[in-house]
Enzyme design. Structure first.
Site, PDB file in Angstrom:
ATOM      1  N   ASP A  43       2.592  33.361  70.602  1.00  0.00           N
ATOM      2  CA  ASP A  43       2.602  34.767  70.990  1.00  0.00           C
ATOM      3  C   ASP A  43       1.151  35.159  71.234  1.00  0.00           C
ATOM      4  O   ASP A  43       0.227  34.412  70.886  1.00  0.00           O
ATOM      5  CB  ASP A  43       3.211  35.624  69.862  1.00  0.00           C
ATOM      6  CG  ASP A  43       3.271  37.098  70.221  1.00  0.00           C
ATOM      7  OD1 ASP A  43       3.718  37.420  71.331  1.00  0.00           O
ATOM      8  OD2 ASP A  43       2.838  37.933  69.407  1.00  0.00           O
ATOM      9  N   SER A  44       0.963  36.351  71.789  1.00  0.00           N
ATOM     10  CA  SER A  44      -0.397  36.824  72.003  1.00  0.00           C
ATOM     11  C   SER A  44      -1.073  37.229  70.687  1.00  0.00           C
ATOM     12  O   SER A  44      -2.283  37.415  70.657  1.00  0.00           O
ATOM     13  CB  SER A  44      -0.369  38.015  72.954  1.00  0.00           C
ATOM     14  OG  SER A  44       0.529  38.979  72.456  1.00  0.00           O
TER      15      SER A  44
ATOM     16  N   TYR B 286      -1.629  40.770  76.016  1.00  0.00           N
ATOM     17  CA  TYR B 286      -1.186  40.168  77.276  1.00  0.00           C
ATOM     18  C   TYR B 286      -0.466  41.230  78.130  1.00  0.00           C
ATOM     19  O   TYR B 286      -0.405  41.124  79.342  1.00  0.00           O
ATOM     20  CB  TYR B 286      -0.174  39.047  77.015  1.00  0.00           C
ATOM     21  CG  TYR B 286      -0.731  37.715  76.558  1.00  0.00           C
ATOM     22  CD1 TYR B 286      -2.056  37.548  76.142  1.00  0.00           C
ATOM     23  CD2 TYR B 286       0.098  36.590  76.531  1.00  0.00           C
ATOM     24  CE1 TYR B 286      -2.524  36.305  75.718  1.00  0.00           C
ATOM     25  CE2 TYR B 286      -0.361  35.347  76.115  1.00  0.00           C
ATOM     26  CZ  TYR B 286      -1.673  35.215  75.709  1.00  0.00           C
ATOM     27  OH  TYR B 286      -2.117  33.986  75.292  1.00  0.00           O
ATOM     28  N   GLY B 287       0.095  42.206  77.438  1.00  0.00           N
ATOM     29  CA  GLY B 287       1.025  43.143  78.079  1.00  0.00           C
ATOM     30  C   GLY B 287       0.438  43.992  79.178  1.00  0.00           C
ATOM     31  O   GLY B 287       1.165  44.548  79.992  1.00  0.00           O
TER      32      GLY B 287
ATOM     33  N   CYS C  12       6.583  35.621  72.875  1.00  0.00           N
ATOM     34  CA  CYS C  12       6.042  36.803  73.548  1.00  0.00           C
ATOM     35  C   CYS C  12       6.958  37.253  74.688  1.00  0.00           C
ATOM     36  O   CYS C  12       7.231  36.492  75.620  1.00  0.00           O
ATOM     37  CB  CYS C  12       4.661  36.461  74.097  1.00  0.00           C
ATOM     38  SG  CYS C  12       3.850  37.833  74.887  1.00  0.00           S
ATOM     39  N   ASN C  13       7.417  38.492  74.617  1.00  0.00           N
ATOM     40  CA  ASN C  13       8.282  39.026  75.670  1.00  0.00           C
ATOM     41  C   ASN C  13       7.554  39.095  77.011  1.00  0.00           C
ATOM     42  O   ASN C  13       8.141  38.846  78.062  1.00  0.00           O
ATOM     43  CB  ASN C  13       8.747  40.442  75.302  1.00  0.00           C
ATOM     44  CG  ASN C  13       9.795  40.457  74.228  1.00  0.00           C
ATOM     45  OD1 ASN C  13      10.978  40.639  74.491  1.00  0.00           O
ATOM     46  ND2 ASN C  13       9.387  40.255  72.982  1.00  0.00           N
ATOM     47  N   THR C  14       6.276  39.456  76.966  1.00  0.00           N
ATOM     48  CA  THR C  14       5.513  39.586  78.212  1.00  0.00           C
ATOM     49  C   THR C  14       5.458  38.245  78.935  1.00  0.00           C
ATOM     50  O   THR C  14       5.660  38.167  80.152  1.00  0.00           O
ATOM     51  CB  THR C  14       4.076  40.073  77.898  1.00  0.00           C
ATOM     52  OG1 THR C  14       4.162  41.268  77.134  1.00  0.00           O
ATOM     53  CG2 THR C  14       3.288  40.321  79.157  1.00  0.00           C
TER      54      THR C  14
ATOM     55  N   GLU D 296      -0.844  46.294  65.033  1.00  0.00           N
ATOM     56  CA  GLU D 296      -2.003  45.451  64.695  1.00  0.00           C
ATOM     57  C   GLU D 296      -2.936  46.177  63.714  1.00  0.00           C
ATOM     58  O   GLU D 296      -3.640  45.554  62.939  1.00  0.00           O
ATOM     59  CB  GLU D 296      -2.779  45.054  65.964  1.00  0.00           C
ATOM     60  CG  GLU D 296      -1.990  44.168  66.917  1.00  0.00           C
ATOM     61  CD  GLU D 296      -2.100  42.661  66.631  1.00  0.00           C
ATOM     62  OE1 GLU D 296      -3.128  42.249  66.075  1.00  0.00           O
ATOM     63  OE2 GLU D 296      -1.153  41.925  66.960  1.00  0.00           O
TER      64      GLU D 296
ATOM     65  N   CYS E  92       9.543  43.660  72.680  1.00  0.00           N
ATOM     66  CA  CYS E  92       8.166  43.222  72.435  1.00  0.00           C
ATOM     67  C   CYS E  92       8.147  42.717  70.995  1.00  0.00           C
ATOM     68  O   CYS E  92       8.742  43.343  70.113  1.00  0.00           O
ATOM     69  CB  CYS E  92       7.207  44.398  72.607  1.00  0.00           C
ATOM     70  SG  CYS E  92       5.530  44.046  72.042  1.00  0.00           S
ATOM     71  N   THR E  93       7.477  41.593  70.799  1.00  0.00           N
ATOM     72  CA  THR E  93       7.507  40.972  69.472  1.00  0.00           C
ATOM     73  C   THR E  93       7.016  41.873  68.350  1.00  0.00           C
ATOM     74  O   THR E  93       7.403  41.710  67.205  1.00  0.00           O
ATOM     75  CB  THR E  93       6.611  39.717  69.455  1.00  0.00           C
ATOM     76  OG1 THR E  93       5.353  40.060  70.030  1.00  0.00           O
ATOM     77  CG2 THR E  93       7.248  38.584  70.183  1.00  0.00           C
ATOM     78  N   HIS E  94       6.134  42.793  68.697  1.00  0.00           N
ATOM     79  CA  HIS E  94       5.569  43.655  67.662  1.00  0.00           C
ATOM     80  C   HIS E  94       6.546  44.741  67.194  1.00  0.00           C
ATOM     81  O   HIS E  94       6.403  45.270  66.101  1.00  0.00           O
ATOM     82  CB  HIS E  94       4.307  44.348  68.178  1.00  0.00           C
ATOM     83  CG  HIS E  94       3.118  43.451  68.279  1.00  0.00           C
ATOM     84  ND1 HIS E  94       3.066  42.382  69.142  1.00  0.00           N
ATOM     85  CD2 HIS E  94       1.934  43.460  67.619  1.00  0.00           C
ATOM     86  CE1 HIS E  94       1.897  41.782  69.021  1.00  0.00           C
ATOM     87  NE2 HIS E  94       1.191  42.415  68.092  1.00  0.00           N
TER      88      HIS E  94
HETATM   89  N1  DGL Z   1       3.502  39.869  72.192  1.00  0.00           N
HETATM   90  C1  DGL Z   1       3.608  40.792  73.293  1.00  0.00           C
HETATM   91  C2  DGL Z   1       5.038  40.937  73.754  1.00  0.00           C
HETATM   92  O1  DGL Z   1       5.969  40.557  73.084  1.00  0.00           O
HETATM   93  C3  DGL Z   1       3.027  42.135  72.932  1.00  0.00           C
HETATM   94  C4  DGL Z   1       1.562  42.154  72.692  1.00  0.00           C
HETATM   95  C5  DGL Z   1       0.711  42.002  73.924  1.00  0.00           C
HETATM   96  O2  DGL Z   1       0.622  42.915  74.752  1.00  0.00           O
HETATM   97  O3  DGL Z   1       0.113  40.952  74.035  1.00  0.00           O
HETATM   98  O4  DGL Z   1       5.263  41.427  74.820  1.00  0.00           O
END
Ligand code: DGL
Length: 267
Positions: free
Chosen positions: A10-11, A42-43, A73-75, A152, A184-186
């Site tokens: 993930d990011s 990453y988003g 990571c969803n992105t 975060e 989104c994972t967060h």
């Molecule tokens: N991990 C990213 C996601 O699931 C979110 C955090 C990011 O923007 O990198 O989309």
């Protein structure tokens, strides 16, 4: 059987939501986790950059001899799954299809909300996957950019998180959705706050759960499950050591975690 570890990346720390479900559903599996903490978010980046960064993450995991890579990571799953699949000869698991399947299975009124990073929302990966499963379903989406920083920062259950969620979710709330995908994972770390804002009649979908089920299914189908009898080992790597990964990660997983810092640019 295949006793090599499962790779997850993930990011940042958000992918630990997937690790948590993998630990629950596949307790015998070793896991190598990589969080690209030096280059989060990453988003907000272009597809080209997301593909470049995530290919380095997969190369790092391959060097650790993983048997598959879970794109937590969803992105990345939303924008780069196809180019990455073409690049690597390794089973890759995305979080989008499992999340879409869960949402379509859950909705009663055919109205689903999606929240995610701007990259995920821009890609339209979730609405496309949902409408492919059932074209009658109406989808309402919203990028909630600040949620990642709030998590975060360790502010998931604060007034700041609540007010931010109220602002982001007001339009989706008006659409009378009965199901909301935490795309989104967060966001599962903000589950209490989001649920309070949306109300108890709205079912929240955490794609991590169905993703872990999907991993189990794939490994079962290819006879790739770990059949060892030693305790599973989970190793954590990051591209920059910050306080939050270990602190928030340990709190979230309910066990102390330590992460090793590696140079991701050299992968
Ligand atoms: N991990 C990213 C996601 O699931 C979110 C955090 C990011 O923007 O990198 O989309």
């Amino acid at each position: 059987m295949d006793n090599r570890p499962i790779g997850v990346f993930d990011s940042g720390l958000g992918g630990l939501t997937v690790v948590k479900e993998l630990m629950r559903i596949l307790p015998a599996e070793d896991i190598i986790y990589f969080g690209d903490t030096a280059r989060i978010p990453y988003g907000t980046r272009s597809r080209k950059m997301v593909t470049k960064y995530s290919s380095q993450c997969i190369r790092f995991l391959l060097n650790k001899n993983v048997k598959m890579a879970v794109i937590a990571c969803n992105t990345v799953s939303a924008s780069s799954f196809e180019p990455l699949s073409a690049m690597f000869d390794l089973p890759l698991v995305s979080v989008i299809q499992p999340g879409a399947n869960a949402a379509v299975g859950a909705t009663q009124n055919g109205r689903i909300g999606i929240i995610g990073t701007s990259g995920t929302i821009r890609s339209r990966a979730y609405p496309n996957a949902i409408q492919k499963l059932n074209p009658q379903i109406e989808v309402f989406d919203k990028a909630c950019t600040l949620f990642v920083s709030i998590v975060e920062e360790g502010w998931s259950d604060t007034k700041v998180a609540f007010l931010t969620a109220e602002e982001y979710l007001k339009d989706i709330k008006k659409q009378d959705v009965d199901t909301l995908v935490l795309g989104c994972t967060h966001y599962p770390l903000l589950e209490n706050t989001i649920s309070t804002v949306m109300g108890s009649s709205v079912q929240l979908i955490n794609p991590a759960i169905n993703t872990a089920e999907q991993v189990k299914k794939i490994l079962t189908d290819i006879n790739g499950l770990n059949n060892g009898d030693k305790e599973a080992e989970i190793l954590y790597y990051v591209s920059d050591i910050g306080q939050s990964f270990q602190k928030i990660g340990s709190h979230f997983l309910g066990r102390k975690i330590t992460a090793e810092c590696i140079d991701i640019e050299s992968q």
